[in-house]
Design a protein around this motif. Sequence first.
Motif, short mmCIF file in Angstrom:
data_model
loop_
_atom_site.label_atom_id
_atom_site.label_comp_id
_atom_site.label_asym_id
_atom_site.label_seq_id
_atom_site.Cartn_x
_atom_site.Cartn_y
_atom_site.Cartn_z
N GLY A 1 45.50 40.76 43.41
CA GLY A 1 44.12 40.95 43.84
C GLY A 1 43.86 40.26 45.16
N ASP A 2 42.63 40.41 45.66
CA ASP A 2 42.26 39.70 46.88
C ASP A 2 41.60 38.37 46.50
OD1 ASP A 2 39.70 40.33 46.05
OD2 ASP A 2 39.34 41.85 47.58
N ARG A 3 41.04 37.69 47.50
CA ARG A 3 40.49 36.35 47.24
C ARG A 3 39.30 36.37 46.28
NH1 ARG A 3 42.14 36.10 52.64
NH2 ARG A 3 43.63 34.41 53.04
N GLY A 4 38.65 37.52 46.13
CA GLY A 4 37.52 37.61 45.22
C GLY A 4 37.90 37.43 43.76
N PHE A 5 39.20 37.51 43.47
CA PHE A 5 39.67 37.37 42.09
C PHE A 5 40.32 36.01 41.84
CE2 PHE A 5 39.68 41.88 43.05
CZ PHE A 5 39.11 42.45 41.92
N ALA A 6 40.24 35.11 42.81
CA ALA A 6 40.99 33.85 42.72
C ALA A 6 40.58 32.99 41.53
CB ALA A 6 40.82 33.06 44.02
N CYS B 1 39.38 34.11 38.58
CA CYS B 1 39.31 34.87 37.33
C CYS B 1 40.01 34.13 36.20
CB CYS B 1 39.96 36.24 37.52
SG CYS B 1 38.97 37.37 38.51
N LYS B 2 39.42 34.22 35.02
CA LYS B 2 40.00 33.62 33.83
C LYS B 2 40.10 34.71 32.76
CE LYS B 2 37.96 29.08 34.76
NZ LYS B 2 37.04 28.03 34.27
N GLY B 3 41.30 34.99 32.37
CA GLY B 3 41.50 36.04 31.37
C GLY B 3 42.91 36.03 30.85
N LYS B 4 43.29 37.13 30.26
CA LYS B 4 44.61 37.23 29.64
C LYS B 4 45.73 37.20 30.67
CE LYS B 4 47.38 40.43 26.85
NZ LYS B 4 47.37 41.67 26.07
N TRP B 5 45.48 37.82 31.84
CA TRP B 5 46.55 37.98 32.82
C TRP B 5 46.36 37.03 34.02
CZ3 TRP B 5 43.94 42.51 31.07
CH2 TRP B 5 44.66 43.23 30.10
N SER B 6 47.48 36.52 34.50
CA SER B 6 47.46 35.74 35.74
C SER B 6 47.44 36.70 36.92
CB SER B 6 48.69 34.83 35.82
OG SER B 6 48.70 33.93 34.74
N LEU B 7 47.02 36.19 38.07
CA LEU B 7 46.91 37.04 39.25
C LEU B 7 47.58 36.41 40.46
CD1 LEU B 7 43.85 37.41 37.67
CD2 LEU B 7 43.71 39.12 39.46
N PHE B 8 48.17 37.26 41.29
CA PHE B 8 48.60 36.86 42.62
C PHE B 8 47.42 37.10 43.56
CE2 PHE B 8 52.87 38.02 40.94
CZ PHE B 8 53.53 36.83 41.21
N LEU C 1 37.05 43.14 31.82
CA LEU C 1 38.15 44.02 31.46
C LEU C 1 39.30 43.27 30.78
CD1 LEU C 1 38.32 46.25 34.67
CD2 LEU C 1 37.59 46.97 32.39
N SER C 2 39.49 42.02 31.15
CA SER C 2 40.62 41.26 30.61
C SER C 2 40.29 40.49 29.34
CB SER C 2 41.15 40.29 31.67
OG SER C 2 40.14 39.39 32.09
N ASP C 3 39.02 40.51 28.93
CA ASP C 3 38.60 39.82 27.71
C ASP C 3 38.64 40.80 26.54
OD1 ASP C 3 37.53 38.20 25.80
OD2 ASP C 3 35.83 37.53 27.01
N ASP C 4 39.22 40.39 25.43
CA ASP C 4 39.35 41.29 24.28
C ASP C 4 38.46 40.90 23.10
OD1 ASP C 4 40.64 38.99 23.66
OD2 ASP C 4 42.50 39.92 22.94
N LYS C 5 37.43 40.11 23.36
CA LYS C 5 36.53 39.71 22.28
C LYS C 5 35.44 40.77 22.10
CE LYS C 5 37.21 34.75 22.95
NZ LYS C 5 36.56 33.46 23.26
N VAL C 6 35.41 41.37 20.93
CA VAL C 6 34.49 42.47 20.67
C VAL C 6 33.04 42.03 20.75
CG1 VAL C 6 33.86 44.28 19.02
CG2 VAL C 6 36.22 43.44 19.12
N ASP D 1 33.36 41.12 41.62
CA ASP D 1 34.72 41.52 41.25
C ASP D 1 35.28 40.61 40.16
OD1 ASP D 1 34.40 43.33 43.24
OD2 ASP D 1 35.91 42.52 44.59
N GLU D 2 35.03 39.33 40.31
CA GLU D 2 35.55 38.36 39.35
C GLU D 2 35.02 38.62 37.94
OE1 GLU D 2 34.81 33.63 38.38
OE2 GLU D 2 34.48 34.38 40.41
N LEU D 3 33.71 38.88 37.84
CA LEU D 3 33.09 39.10 36.53
C LEU D 3 33.51 40.43 35.93
CD1 LEU D 3 29.52 37.74 37.33
CD2 LEU D 3 31.28 36.64 35.95
N ILE D 4 33.67 41.44 36.77
CA ILE D 4 34.11 42.74 36.27
C ILE D 4 35.52 42.63 35.68
CG2 ILE D 4 34.73 45.10 36.93
CD1 ILE D 4 32.50 45.00 39.01
N TRP D 5 36.40 41.92 36.39
CA TRP D 5 37.77 41.78 35.89
C TRP D 5 37.80 40.90 34.64
CZ3 TRP D 5 41.94 44.28 35.71
CH2 TRP D 5 43.14 43.68 35.32
N ASN D 6 36.97 39.87 34.58
CA ASN D 6 36.90 39.06 33.37
C ASN D 6 36.47 39.91 32.18
OD1 ASN D 6 37.70 36.72 34.65
ND2 ASN D 6 35.63 35.94 34.96
#
Length: 420
Positions: free
Chosen positions: A135-140, A142-149, A103-108, A96-101
Amino acid sequence: MSEVCVPLYIGSQAFQRHDIIHNHSPEWVKMLLPNAVAMIDSTYVYVQKSWNFNNQKKSYCQHKADNLVKMMPIMLLDGKWFDIYGPYFSDGYNKDELIWNTLSDDKVEDYEKKDLFAHSQQLHAIFSKNYMFIGDRGFARCKGKWSLFTPDSICKGETQLSTVKANQTRCITRVRNAIERGFGRLKQWNVIGSVVNTDFIPVIGSIMRILCAVDNAYFSNLVLDNNDTLEHAQYTIRNIQLENEVVHMEANTTGWKKANTSDISSIITSYDENDVKQCNGEYSVRIAHAYLGHIQQEWSTYIHPDFPSTVKIKNIISRYKTTDNPKQHTVWIRFGHNKLDDIASYCTCKSGLRTAGGTCSHVTAALIALIHWKNNKKIPSFYTTASALFFNVLDCTTYKKSKMKQASEEYYGASSDTES
């Protein structure tokens, strides 16, 4: 249908930034989690084994011990699906963490496939940098554009979440519950609710988008936005900074004496199960009934002369332990004067220090048991069917334990003979 109907109900064409903030963000959610705009989580679609060994390995999930592909949907705060991305493989490179990273990364340059970059572009066009996702704990991590609860976890060396962390986690889980219920509603469609033939893998993504569009178009919102939910959120906010007094007073005092039903009847205020549900939520009540049907006969109640409005209940066995010596929790409930509006409680479980958003499920179970004991009524068994379904399932536990005991006795017997 995918080209004409689906864009009307999900995706960036159906939801614009202004529309999301003003029409799809309930006030009570914004009160609990400021700057939150949507929820994220992954769901699974089980598939048959592929005859391609490489794909078979990539689609095998060690967590679920089965072959599957993952979908990553985004749900708005009112329960509408914004969009759903995938399918993704389910091996360690597609957590989950890598999938969200991704989606949240904008480097072509980091994208090998154009579809991955297209998904990322869509998100960056709609959601600005100051927005937050839930998100749930699986996203704790994550490093990207958006912060997460994300819900807090217990740190090393600790046994409980602090009061602040427990309260914040409760706010998150109360909102995030909607996406779990959304998955449950989607899985009612037989096409994805069972094992999918590998021939349909190329169109799984399209099928899921169609189902999400149908859900948005024809089903009711999963999140209510009314005066009751707003009042409950306001009550939660008022209590979110409160320290748990019970842990410092009742739970830190010795001299509790065992009591029977007649001793505690005068302590328990007048309330019913609807009051418990309103205070703690429907899901907590369902879990509580499972506890009541679990091992209620081993519970013990106690009272203390210095705390005339408090009841202590011991031996609430954790549902997460299956050993011969499972973990047992103790709860203290201090009753007030106005049903459940002014009760205070403490439980020895992970979330037991919570003071906002309702009590843990152990305290909820105790509250339900107490009202039945006070009225001399038998606690109804809500899950007799669940138990009855396993009546003819055999269990080798007794046989295994007897063999282990026999082997142990033989070993120690042989050791004593050798020493003598």
